[in-house]
Design an enzyme around this catalytic site. Structure first.
Site, PDB file in Angstrom:
ATOM      1  CD1 TRP A  26      -1.055   2.411   2.177  1.00 30.35           C
ATOM      2  CD2 TRP A  26      -2.831   1.769   0.982  1.00 30.35           C
ATOM      3  NE1 TRP A  26      -1.935   3.460   2.158  1.00 30.35           N
ATOM      4  CE2 TRP A  26      -3.043   3.089   1.434  1.00 30.35           C
ATOM      5  CE3 TRP A  26      -3.828   1.153   0.211  1.00 30.35           C
ATOM      6  CZ2 TRP A  26      -4.209   3.807   1.146  1.00 30.35           C
ATOM      7  CZ3 TRP A  26      -4.989   1.861  -0.065  1.00 30.35           C
ATOM      8  CH2 TRP A  26      -5.162   3.173   0.389  1.00 30.35           C
ATOM      9  CG  ASN A  28      -1.669   7.016   2.138  1.00 30.53           C
ATOM     10  OD1 ASN A  28      -1.320   5.996   2.718  1.00 30.53           O
ATOM     11  ND2 ASN A  28      -1.852   8.157   2.778  1.00 30.53           N
ATOM     12  CG  ASP A  29      -1.161  11.510   1.911  1.00 32.44           C
ATOM     13  OD1 ASP A  29      -2.039  10.846   1.330  1.00 32.44           O
ATOM     14  OD2 ASP A  29      -1.400  12.239   2.882  1.00 32.44           O
ATOM     15  CD  GLN A  45       1.859   8.731   5.464  1.00 33.28           C
ATOM     16  OE1 GLN A  45       0.992   8.442   6.277  1.00 33.28           O
ATOM     17  NE2 GLN A  45       3.111   8.979   5.836  1.00 33.28           N
ATOM     18  CD1 TRP A  53      -3.599   4.469   5.231  1.00 35.24           C
ATOM     19  CD2 TRP A  53      -4.289   3.489   7.117  1.00 35.24           C
ATOM     20  NE1 TRP A  53      -3.204   5.272   6.283  1.00 35.24           N
ATOM     21  CE2 TRP A  53      -3.619   4.680   7.466  1.00 35.24           C
ATOM     22  CE3 TRP A  53      -4.799   2.696   8.145  1.00 35.24           C
ATOM     23  CZ2 TRP A  53      -3.455   5.112   8.775  1.00 35.24           C
ATOM     24  CZ3 TRP A  53      -4.637   3.119   9.466  1.00 35.24           C
ATOM     25  CH2 TRP A  53      -3.979   4.310   9.766  1.00 35.24           C
ATOM     26  CG  PHE A  85      -0.224   9.799  10.032  1.00 38.55           C
ATOM     27  CD1 PHE A  85      -0.051   8.427  10.071  1.00 38.55           C
ATOM     28  CD2 PHE A  85      -1.497  10.304  10.263  1.00 38.55           C
ATOM     29  CE1 PHE A  85      -1.120   7.569  10.322  1.00 38.55           C
ATOM     30  CE2 PHE A  85      -2.569   9.469  10.522  1.00 38.55           C
ATOM     31  CZ  PHE A  85      -2.390   8.104  10.552  1.00 38.55           C
ATOM     32  CB  SER A  86       1.579  13.260   5.430  1.00 37.21           C
ATOM     33  OG  SER A  86       1.004  12.246   4.659  1.00 37.21           O
ATOM     34  NE  ARG A 159      -4.569  14.300   8.989  1.00 31.92           N
ATOM     35  CZ  ARG A 159      -5.759  14.161   9.565  1.00 31.92           C
ATOM     36  NH1 ARG A 159      -5.850  14.097  10.880  1.00 31.92           N
ATOM     37  NH2 ARG A 159      -6.871  14.102   8.838  1.00 31.92           N
ATOM     38  CG  ASP A 160      -1.079  16.065   6.839  1.00 31.70           C
ATOM     39  OD1 ASP A 160      -0.713  15.008   7.378  1.00 31.70           O
ATOM     40  OD2 ASP A 160      -2.193  16.197   6.305  1.00 31.70           O
ATOM     41  CD  GLU A 211      -6.286  14.549   5.211  1.00 33.16           C
ATOM     42  OE1 GLU A 211      -6.098  13.743   6.142  1.00 33.16           O
ATOM     43  OE2 GLU A 211      -6.616  14.197   4.059  1.00 33.16           O
TER      44      GLU A 211
END
Length: 494
Positions: A26, A28-29, A45, A53, A85-86, A159-160, A211
């Site tokens: 998997w 993602n970002d 990610q 996920w 996380f991101s 976050r991020d 986000e």
């Protein structure tokens, strides 16, 4: 994967041939996009144990041209503070962090810790910010023993972090999203941070959580005027459903971002460009963007088996003024042209009203299609012998581009994959000839109108490669389509 058998490497059903995707599992970002010592770093990610996920890591790949990628070992693993996380990464200039030396400044990654146990326990302080550093240009990473560097006073979505060097204040600036708005923080050493301003509670789209922020300055093309552009991804709340990325054009005084923009503006109107951010430290101050080519409404269900998800083609961002409106263009980086085998343009096509012209697709779902047409009514249909069809319509009277993927191939893996037609307003599209450029890969179509003035990105899962493109004149006057070409795009994994 050691010494992969090239015959079968990256050839699974729907495997992108010229977009980045992980070897397996998997993704993602995109995270930590940074250039250093001739290398473009792409972190992302990543969950290395499944194609859905799970506990987030930072995967890692590097490139010298942002087209061909080399897979690296996982950069950051979850720890006692939570999942990774991101976030972003910077070249620690002047060694302000003290992690390296002035001669060998560190790469510093800034990321969100997500404490899943804290979330399950019903706490609201389970997202904090941490940092890590590398002294060997990203090959190995050491987490700061003082993590987290920013704690949480009770904000559920916090976050991020996107960090950049602030030339106005000569310090580090961090963008953090906090639920429905942006926070701006500053630091002299990447370790000790203070919040200095907020933005957005009363601006932009608020259909979901904010986000993946990003902010940078661009000259308005053809002028010496500088403006700041702020990117904010939102999920849900995109104009065609689910995940999308909005942008604001305004001013930044080193502490506070302001804008008089009233309407929401979108980086990409397709359903599959989310969480995109730009590279730090790129030569010549180019602003290069990569997005995650999926949508949280159905990202976990797409019909792939070995891996899941891909990224958009890296895109160069620029700011243009049209009819008194500032618009953010995004267009494939020039390096992409190096893997396009130039085809001989076909003869111009003249279409009477309601007339169609059928173009056999020699290269199927591994091609670049370009043509110029006057911004008149036009329909473009990709099809194959399986009965699949992907329909794009440009309506000049309504000034809208529409896309219908309801019969594009496999669509029943999630009821939210189609959700009717997608619509992209094109209010400032010129009335004279425009370039249409389409990048067709095994499971995606990216459409760029007028050199990236309007962009639409979508996943597709046809039952077989498309073999035909039908061009139809839907206007009431004769239509000329010229500079028409189909070119093969080379695999990037050979």
């Amino acid at each position: 994967m050691e010494n992969p058998d090239v015959t079968f490497y990256y050839t699974e059903a729907y495997r992108p041939q010229f977009h980045f995707s992980p070897e397996e599992k998997w993704m993602n970002d995109p995270n930590g996009l940074v250039y250093h010592k001739g290398i473009y770093h792409l972190f992302y990610q990543y969950y290395p144990d499944d194609i859905v996920w799970g506990p987030m890591h930072w995967g890692h790949a590097t490139s010298k041209d942002m087209i061909h990628w080399e897979h690296k070992t996982v950069a950051l693993f979850p720890d006692e503070n939570g999942y990774i996380f991101s976030g972003s990464a910077v070249v620690g200039k002047n060694n302000t962090s003290g992690f390296g030396t002035v001669e060998n400044p560190p790469l510093v990654a800034i990321f969100t810790y997500h404490d899943m146990e804290g979330e399950k326990a019903g706490r609201t302080d389970y997202q904090t910010q941490g940092i890590a550093y590398s002294l060997d240009n990203g090959d190995s990473w050491t987490k700061f023993d003082g993590n987290p560097v920013i704690k949480n006073e009770g904000m559920r979505d916090f976050r991020d972090p996107k960090v950049f060097w602030n030339e106005i204040k000569n310090n580090w600036t961090m963008l953090l999203v906090a639920g429905d708005h942006l926070q701006i923080w500053q630091s002299d050493n990447l370790k000790d941070w203070n919040k200095v301003s907020e933005f957005g509670k009363d601006k932009g789209a608020h259909g979901g959580v904010w986000e993946c922020p990003d902010m940078f300055k661009l000259n308005i093309e053809g002028t010496a005027t500088e403006k700041w552009v702020l990117l904010i991804s939102i999920n849900p709340g995109a104009p065609n459903g689910g995940s999308g990325t909005q942008y604001f054009v305004g001013d930044f005084d080193g502490t506070t971002f302001t804008t008089d923009q009233e309407d929401a503006k979108w980086v990409d109107w397709g359903r599959d460009n989310y969480a995109g951010v730009t590279y730090n430290n790129v030569p010549d101050n180019e602003r290069i963007f990569i997005g995650w080519m999926s949508n949280w409404q159905y990202a976990r269900d797409t019909p792939t088996e070995v891996w899941r998800s891909a990224n958009t083609i890296p895109r160069n961002l620029s700011l243009h003024e049209n009819n008194g409106t500032l618009e953010l263009y995004s267009y494939p980086i020039s390096n992409f042209d190096e893997i396009v085998e130039q085809a001989n343009p076909k003869r111009p096509v003249l279409l009477a009203p309601a007339q169609k012209s059928q173009l056999p697709l020699k290269y199927g779902n591994q091609s670049e299609i370009r043509f110029h047409l006057e911004a008149l009514g036009s329909k473009w249909i990709f099809s194959n012998s399986q009965g699949d069809s992907l329909v794009i319509s440009l309506d000049s009277s309504e000034k809208v581009l529409s896309l219908d993927r309801s019969k594009s191939g496999k669509v029943d893996f999630n009821p939210e994959f189609v959700l009717g037609q997608q619509h992209m307003p094109v209010p400032n599209l010129p009335t004279d000839a425009i370039e249409v450029r389409m990048l067709l890969d095994k499971s995606s179509l990216e459409i760029f109108l007028n050199k990236g003035q309007y962009v639409m990105t979508n996943q597709i899962f046809p039952n077989a490669d498309y073999t035909q493109l039908t061009l139809e004149n839907t206007s009431d006057t004769e239509q000329k389509i010229d500079r028409l070409s189909e070119s093969k795009v080379m695999r990037i994994w050979d």
